[in-house]
Design a protein around this motif. Sequence first.
Motif, PDB file in Angstrom:
ATOM      1  N   THR A 618       0.968  -1.241   0.026  1.00 42.53           N
ATOM      2  CA  THR A 618      -0.032  -0.091   0.178  1.00 42.53           C
ATOM      3  C   THR A 618       0.944   1.279   0.163  1.00 42.53           C
ATOM      4  O   THR A 618       1.933   1.234   0.410  1.00 42.53           O
ATOM      5  CB  THR A 618      -0.822   0.158   1.122  1.00 42.53           C
ATOM      6  N   PRO A 619       0.325   2.220  -0.191  1.00 40.60           N
ATOM      7  CA  PRO A 619       0.967   3.574  -0.590  1.00 40.60           C
ATOM      8  C   PRO A 619       1.746   4.149   0.764  1.00 40.60           C
ATOM      9  O   PRO A 619       2.730   4.337   0.855  1.00 40.60           O
ATOM     10  CB  PRO A 619       0.057   4.562  -1.090  1.00 40.60           C
ATOM     11  N   VAL A 620       0.955   3.818   1.920  1.00 46.16           N
ATOM     12  CA  VAL A 620       1.519   4.493   3.210  1.00 46.16           C
ATOM     13  C   VAL A 620       2.607   3.935   3.496  1.00 46.16           C
ATOM     14  O   VAL A 620       3.826   4.485   3.909  1.00 46.16           O
ATOM     15  CB  VAL A 620       0.193   4.330   4.208  1.00 46.16           C
ATOM     16  N   LYS A 834       0.121   6.263  11.118  1.00 39.67           N
ATOM     17  CA  LYS A 834      -0.174   5.383   9.818  1.00 39.67           C
ATOM     18  C   LYS A 834      -0.969   4.341   9.998  1.00 39.67           C
ATOM     19  O   LYS A 834      -1.656   3.946   9.009  1.00 39.67           O
ATOM     20  CB  LYS A 834       1.493   4.815   9.588  1.00 39.67           C
ATOM     21  N   CYS A 835      -0.949   3.803  11.234  1.00 45.10           N
ATOM     22  CA  CYS A 835      -1.915   2.548  11.321  1.00 45.10           C
ATOM     23  C   CYS A 835      -3.193   3.042  11.736  1.00 45.10           C
ATOM     24  O   CYS A 835      -4.213   2.403  10.863  1.00 45.10           O
ATOM     25  CB  CYS A 835      -1.648   1.810  12.884  1.00 45.10           C
ATOM     26  N   TYR A 836      -3.498   4.552  11.752  1.00 44.86           N
ATOM     27  CA  TYR A 836      -4.744   4.933  11.673  1.00 44.86           C
ATOM     28  C   TYR A 836      -5.405   5.153  10.180  1.00 44.86           C
ATOM     29  O   TYR A 836      -6.607   4.570   9.990  1.00 44.86           O
ATOM     30  CB  TYR A 836      -4.681   6.255  12.348  1.00 44.86           C
ATOM     31  N   LEU A 840      -8.202   2.282   9.846  1.00 42.25           N
ATOM     32  CA  LEU A 840      -9.392   2.997   9.855  1.00 42.25           C
ATOM     33  C   LEU A 840      -9.873   3.956   8.734  1.00 42.25           C
ATOM     34  O   LEU A 840     -10.921   4.273   8.715  1.00 42.25           O
ATOM     35  CB  LEU A 840      -9.462   4.064  11.251  1.00 42.25           C
ATOM     36  N   LYS A 841      -8.670   4.482   8.015  1.00 41.67           N
ATOM     37  CA  LYS A 841      -9.171   5.317   6.723  1.00 41.67           C
ATOM     38  C   LYS A 841      -8.562   4.705   5.651  1.00 41.67           C
ATOM     39  O   LYS A 841      -7.705   5.279   4.917  1.00 41.67           O
ATOM     40  CB  LYS A 841      -8.548   6.537   6.859  1.00 41.67           C
ATOM     41  N   PRO A 842      -8.915   3.222   5.208  1.00 41.47           N
ATOM     42  CA  PRO A 842      -8.187   2.699   4.035  1.00 41.47           C
ATOM     43  C   PRO A 842      -8.447   3.485   2.793  1.00 41.47           C
ATOM     44  O   PRO A 842      -7.745   3.564   1.901  1.00 41.47           O
ATOM     45  CB  PRO A 842      -8.908   1.455   4.082  1.00 41.47           C
ATOM     46  N   GLU A 843      -9.450   4.472   2.712  1.00 43.74           N
ATOM     47  CA  GLU A 843      -9.956   5.038   1.612  1.00 43.74           C
ATOM     48  C   GLU A 843      -8.705   5.927   1.468  1.00 43.74           C
ATOM     49  O   GLU A 843      -8.614   6.656   0.128  1.00 43.74           O
ATOM     50  CB  GLU A 843     -11.011   5.745   1.528  1.00 43.74           C
ATOM     51  N   LYS A 848      -3.277   8.442  -5.179  1.00 38.68           N
ATOM     52  CA  LYS A 848      -4.021   9.630  -5.381  1.00 38.68           C
ATOM     53  C   LYS A 848      -4.026  10.651  -4.470  1.00 38.68           C
ATOM     54  O   LYS A 848      -3.651  11.811  -4.481  1.00 38.68           O
ATOM     55  CB  LYS A 848      -5.221   9.442  -6.193  1.00 38.68           C
ATOM     56  N   VAL A 849      -4.319   9.973  -3.299  1.00 39.54           N
ATOM     57  CA  VAL A 849      -4.664  10.756  -2.248  1.00 39.54           C
ATOM     58  C   VAL A 849      -3.391  11.439  -1.662  1.00 39.54           C
ATOM     59  O   VAL A 849      -3.050  12.449  -1.086  1.00 39.54           O
ATOM     60  CB  VAL A 849      -5.376  10.150  -0.905  1.00 39.54           C
TER      61      VAL A 849
END
Length: 857
Positions: A618-620, A834-836, A840-843, A848-849
């Motif tokens: 994932t990007p994060v 980052k865990c958040y 909790l905010k996978p979107e 893009k974000v």
Amino acid sequence: MVLYVTTCSYSAEDPVCRIQETFDLQGLYKKGDIMLGGIFEVSFETIVPDLSFHSKPEKWNCESLDFSVFQWALTMAFAIEEINRDPTILPNITLGYRLFDNCMRLQVALRAATTLITGMDEVLTESDCKGPPPVVAIIGDPLSSHSIAISRILGLFHLPMVSYYATCSCLSNKLEYPSFFRTVPSDAFQVQAMVQLIEHYGWYWVGIIATEDDYGQYAVKSFQEEINKFGCIAFIENLPVISKRAKILQVINTIKHSTAKVIVLFSRRVDAAPLVKEITEQNITGRQWIASEAWSTATVLATEENFGAFGGTFGIAVRRGEIPGLKTFLLRINPNPVSIQNLATRFWEKMFDCKFKENLSMTNSSTLPEVKYCTGSEDVSSKQTPYTDVSESQASYNIYKGVYALAHSLNKLASCENGKGPFENKSCASITNVQPWQLMHYLKGINFTTHLGERVAFDKNGDALAIYDIVNWQRDSNGKIEIKTVGVYDKAAVTGQELTLNEGDIFWNFASGSIPESVCSKSCLPGSRKANKKGQPVCCFDCVLCTEGEISTQVDSPECFKCPPDFWSNPERNMCLMKQIEFLSYEETMGIILAASAIFGSSLSFAVLIVFVYNRHTPVVKANNSELSFLLLVSLSLCFLCSLCFIGQPSQLNCLLRHIMFGVSFVLCISCILVKTVVVIMAFKATLPGNNMMKWFGVAQQRGTVFIFTIIQSIICITWLITAPPAPSKNTKYQNAKIILECDIGSVTGFSFLLGYIGLLSLVCFVLAFLARNLPDTFNEAKFITFSMLIFCAVWLSFIPAYISSPGKYTVAVEIFAILASSFGLLMAIFAPKCYIILLKPEKNTKKVLMGRFDKN
């Protein structure tokens, strides 16, 4: 002192040697083949003549006859008559006696001794001067002072003197008194008996009163030497031989003001009487008196009148023995007023309050009032006097043994066989011409047993075997005062068992009826020590509680003793207890909480690692350098787990592991954060046109940097372990009552380098992150790192004072808390945002974000 000398005159015209003058002495006489002399204190009052020498001095008049002492004199006569009837002792030899009254005066005693050794009979021509001397030995004198003076004279002629009551220890000196013997024990043994009695009851504070004569002063000297071994003398007072009221009042005043409740009195009964009377009149009670043998059995002092003050008195008494036939002999006395038995005449007149006509004829009867005449047939048994009382027969028994000792010596002398004798050329002495020095030879080695089963012998000093009765003044069943035997002191007994007491027979004259206490200071109980009071005897002291870590286990301990290193004193300071061992245990609440927190932090780190690994594409995760994040989470997990090495009893292994794991895991953690910070800065710089810095700090360089930083800490740790490794130790510096089990760091330098290196990396990381905090990185990574390092530094800076001030196991707890707090700070500050997003905010976890945020910035 006036001394008359018996002289003789001789001329060719008158070949008979005649005595010019004799001393006028009172006594008893019976002729025999061998004569024994005796000196007794029958009279206790004396009229001293005028000694101005303007005219010829008159004789010394003796008055106030003592019935009990007259009994002593007749005991000697009885023993001699008994021996004369015994066919086994001195057969065909008759013993005779000449006894004199010393009137309790040294001058009279010396006259009596001089008369005995020179004789009173007329001396015929020189060729007729044959046979034994006037006396071959003397029984007496009862007084020590008299015996000292007389023995100095008799010793010159080697004439034996056997005393029945002279107890001064000085008379044991055979160089000064070579011919002195006694059947009464020396004062040295009397003092030992007294001291054992005093020590038995724990009377360590004792007063002494003694007469101003040889008897009293020598006894005091011996008593002081013995009592100083365990106790102290409260006071010493001298009692005048010639009664002086002022001096007696001084003694009374000392008794009143002294704290000593036990008082020893060395005195003759005559000298003690004025003091006893004054104490009774002033009603001084609450004292335990200890009487010397000279007055311990004096019935004239043990009276109803004196019982209030002197009841319960302990006394050392010469052993008494019943002499069969003595009382019958005493009742047969028959005075002859015209004979030289003038002492018996005086006794008769005193007993029946009458006068013999023959004695009155020598005075002017017209000037005398009407008197009662003695017939000589009065019944002695009708009078109850000390003369006929043979129950208290200590002195009489000693006289009896003394006479028999001389008789047995003479019998051995008479039994000698020519050629086997002890004298020159193995010769024997002649019983018909015995000389005193020959008798002395046999007397020294005498050893026989009386009919009562008591052994009679003399030691090398001429002293008798030491055995005493311990007597106690009390009331009998009829309420009369009696002097009761309550124990025995036998010097010949097994050491430590010389004194035997019948505790149930003892009377204590105190309100409580219990044993009195006589101490200057009360005993110090275990747990304290004695501290002597300045300028006072050693028996006067204060009790000082032992300091912490010291104990005393005995009463009156002179000092406290330190407990062994692993022990500590109890609150009472009388026992060493094993010190409480303290360390941070898994079994206590604090240990459980810290261990649970460490496990939770490590588990949380692994959980985050799992989340990151699962979402690694994932990007994060990718945007935050996933490899460094993984390594950082592993190192954080190790940081949490290293705190477990600080919990539990320190051992060689965990002492090595705790600091090594702590140092390496935290350096690994800080190295990862430092590299992440550098990567953030490099990444921002790489976005600028023409900047290719990232190619110089790629993945390989990042790994190498973390490895190098970590290996440097590893080298520091290895060097530390080789030079001076940490080891378990027992710390008692801060809490004496506890043993704090801890790990000694071994080398302060090594530990300082370990902490300093962590601090250096943390400081560099904090500065870089602070400088890069406003860079437009993804999710503000630099800001999170800055905040995490701020928490990390704050925790460890506050750790230092907390660590120093925390006692015992709390020191380790503070260290664990710092490890956990800093680890949680890093974990939450860097990975929580980052865990958040991930959980909790996978979107928002899209490129893009992320690019939108970046573009917006």
